[in-house]
Design an enzyme around this catalytic site. Structure first.
Site, PDB file in Angstrom:
ATOM      1  N   ARG A  63     128.115  20.384  -2.358  1.00  0.00           N
ATOM      2  CA  ARG A  63     129.227  21.106  -2.992  1.00  0.00           C
ATOM      3  C   ARG A  63     129.935  22.033  -2.011  1.00  0.00           C
ATOM      4  O   ARG A  63     131.150  22.231  -2.109  1.00  0.00           O
ATOM      5  CB  ARG A  63     128.702  21.923  -4.175  1.00  0.00           C
ATOM      6  CG  ARG A  63     128.317  21.037  -5.334  1.00  0.00           C
ATOM      7  CD  ARG A  63     127.779  21.823  -6.475  1.00  0.00           C
ATOM      8  NE  ARG A  63     127.819  21.022  -7.684  1.00  0.00           N
ATOM      9  CZ  ARG A  63     127.352  21.416  -8.854  1.00  0.00           C
ATOM     10  NH1 ARG A  63     126.806  22.615  -8.980  1.00  0.00           N
ATOM     11  NH2 ARG A  63     127.444  20.638  -9.911  1.00  0.00           N
TER      12      ARG A  63
ATOM     13  N   GLY B 249     124.960  15.764 -10.836  1.00  0.00           N
ATOM     14  CA  GLY B 249     123.694  16.129 -11.456  1.00  0.00           C
ATOM     15  C   GLY B 249     122.535  15.389 -10.827  1.00  0.00           C
ATOM     16  O   GLY B 249     122.421  15.291  -9.603  1.00  0.00           O
TER      17      GLY B 249
ATOM     18  N   GLY C  78     128.086  17.562 -15.781  1.00  0.00           N
ATOM     19  CA  GLY C  78     128.713  17.666 -17.098  1.00  0.00           C
ATOM     20  C   GLY C  78     130.219  17.463 -17.043  1.00  0.00           C
ATOM     21  O   GLY C  78     130.803  16.822 -17.923  1.00  0.00           O
TER      22      GLY C  78
END
Ligand code: AMP
Length: 396
Positions: free
Chosen positions: A35, A354, A377
């Site tokens: 990320r 995830g 999500g």
């Protein structure tokens, strides 16, 4: 799409919402920086233009205000390394001191603000809090795909204070582009691989995908709800009793829509949910009493691999088993290898964030698939067809 390519940041302070919610070990080492890496190109474009950058993010789920464990100061060193410059840090995200630091930034400099979730106002989407944050920058950039499905102060509410100066960062843009490509422009055969713990989390996506895919592979814990619904003996395997009818409905829908639904035929079973449990293999519908299925078995791996290798588009969301434990990682690893091989042969592969992203990263395949999403999500909700608040706030 209104990306940062629409503007030159020369002399401007860009306030960027990033998703630096990265996993840290006990010694605060970052165990997966995907990320953070994902945000680098956005930051570099702004600095190259002659702008300065103020980064804001959350980390973990702090319950009671400032907590050392969740401080973003632990990320400064690695971020400085990734950007090849010394990143400054403000130990609060809305204080006068943070504001002063943001105003004193010179072109080419980067300031990281402390964890947004040290304030309850962040998750509540508090307007005043969003306003205070907005003072940190002249331009608002949202590059936090991982939290785009949340209507929080920094991800959505803040955008109203930048009616003419709000943009998508490059990471957001490529996440949306890749999701769109799979949803609306998939080369056939298109195979979705669904796994993970619960079918209930993924019902909406599975239903939508039934209109799009040629093959739907179901593995992981959710497969036992299907096995039980079909009358199988599943021992102590994970099951959602209230979703048995739904599982049968999905099987029927797949038939009607001529989607090839593949369920595991066998499992690696264990006598306990533990890394040192005794293991065996069994038919998926004939698992011994007291035992549980924790991975797909060798026959299932073989069939799933064949289908994956023939696919031209692959969407993978959720592991095939409890890949976190070595004894139950084989199924997930084998499918990951097949996805890599298919990608080498020209297929487009999108890995949902995830746990599937964690699995691909664990096996070292990050660079061997087409795209690893940073959103768990958020990607699910986007693919289900929902409008993400973080995306809407920029588009409005
Ligand atoms: P999800 O967040 O729904 O994608 O679920 C991911 C989690 O499901 C991972 O932590 C896996 O360990 C877990 N999981 C996968 N297969 C099984 C299984 N057969 N039994 C229990 N948990 C599983």
């Amino acid at each position: 799409m209104k990306t940062i390519d629409f503007i030159n940041f020369s002399g401007k302070r860009a306030l960027i919402r990033v998703d630096f919610n990265v996993p840290l070990d006990d010694k605060f080492h970052i165990t997966d920086d995907n990320r953070m890496q994902g945000a680098v190109s956005t930051i570099e474009k702004i600095l190259k233009d002659g702008g300065s950058v103020i980064l804001m993010s959350h980390l973990g789920r702090p319950k009671d205000g400032p907590t050392d464990k969740y401080s973003l100061k632990h990320l400064v060193k690695h971020l400085s390394f990734l950007l090849n410059l010394q990143v400054q840090f403000a130990d609060d995200c809305v204080s006068g001191e943070a504001l002063r630091k943001s105003k004193e930034l010179k072109p080419g400099e980067v300031l990281l603000l402390e964890n947004l979730r040290f304030y309850k106002e962040e998750e509540k989407g508090d307007r005043d809090f969003a306003h205070k944050l907005s003072l940190m920058g002249d331009v608002y950039v949202n590059d936090a795909f991982g939290t785009a499905h949340r209507e929080h102060a920094s991800t959505a509410v803040i955008a109203q204070f930048f009616p003419d100066a709000k943009y998508f960062g490059y990471l957001m843009a490529s996440e949306l582009r890749n999701a769109e490509k799979v949803l609306n422009d998939a080369e056939k055969p298109f195979t979705a691989i669904m796994g993970g713990a619960k079918v209930s989390d993924k019902i909406l996506l599975i239903e939508r995908l039934l209109d799009k895919v040629d093959n739907l592979i179901v593995g992981g814990g959710m497969a036992y709800t299907f096995a039980k619904a079909q009358g199988g003996k599943i021992g102590k395997s994970l099951v959602e009793e209230d979703k048995l009818d739904l599982a049968l409905e999905l099987i029927e829908k797949a038939k009607k829509k001529k989607v090839n639904l593949l369920l595991p035929v066998d499992s690696v079973i264990a006598d306990a949910f533990a890394p040192d449990a005794n293991t065996d293999t069994a038919e998926n519908t004939n698992i011994k009493d007291g035992w549980m299925g924790l991975d797909i078995g060798p026959e299932s791996v073989k069939t799933f691999k064949e289908v994956v290798l023939k696919s031209k588009t692959l969407l993978w969301n959720g592991p095939m088993g409890v890949f976190e434990m070595e004894k139950f990682e084989q199924g997930t690893k084998a499918i990951a290898e097949a996805v890599v091989e298919a990608t080498k042969g020209g297929a487009f592969s999108l890995i949902g964030g995830g746990d599937s992203a964690a699995a691909v990263s664990k096996f070292g395949f990050n660079d061997d698939v087409s795209y690893v999403s940073t959103g768990g999500g958020a990607l699910l909700e986007y693919m289900e067809g929902k409008e993400l608040p973080g995306v809407k706030a920029i588009n409005d």
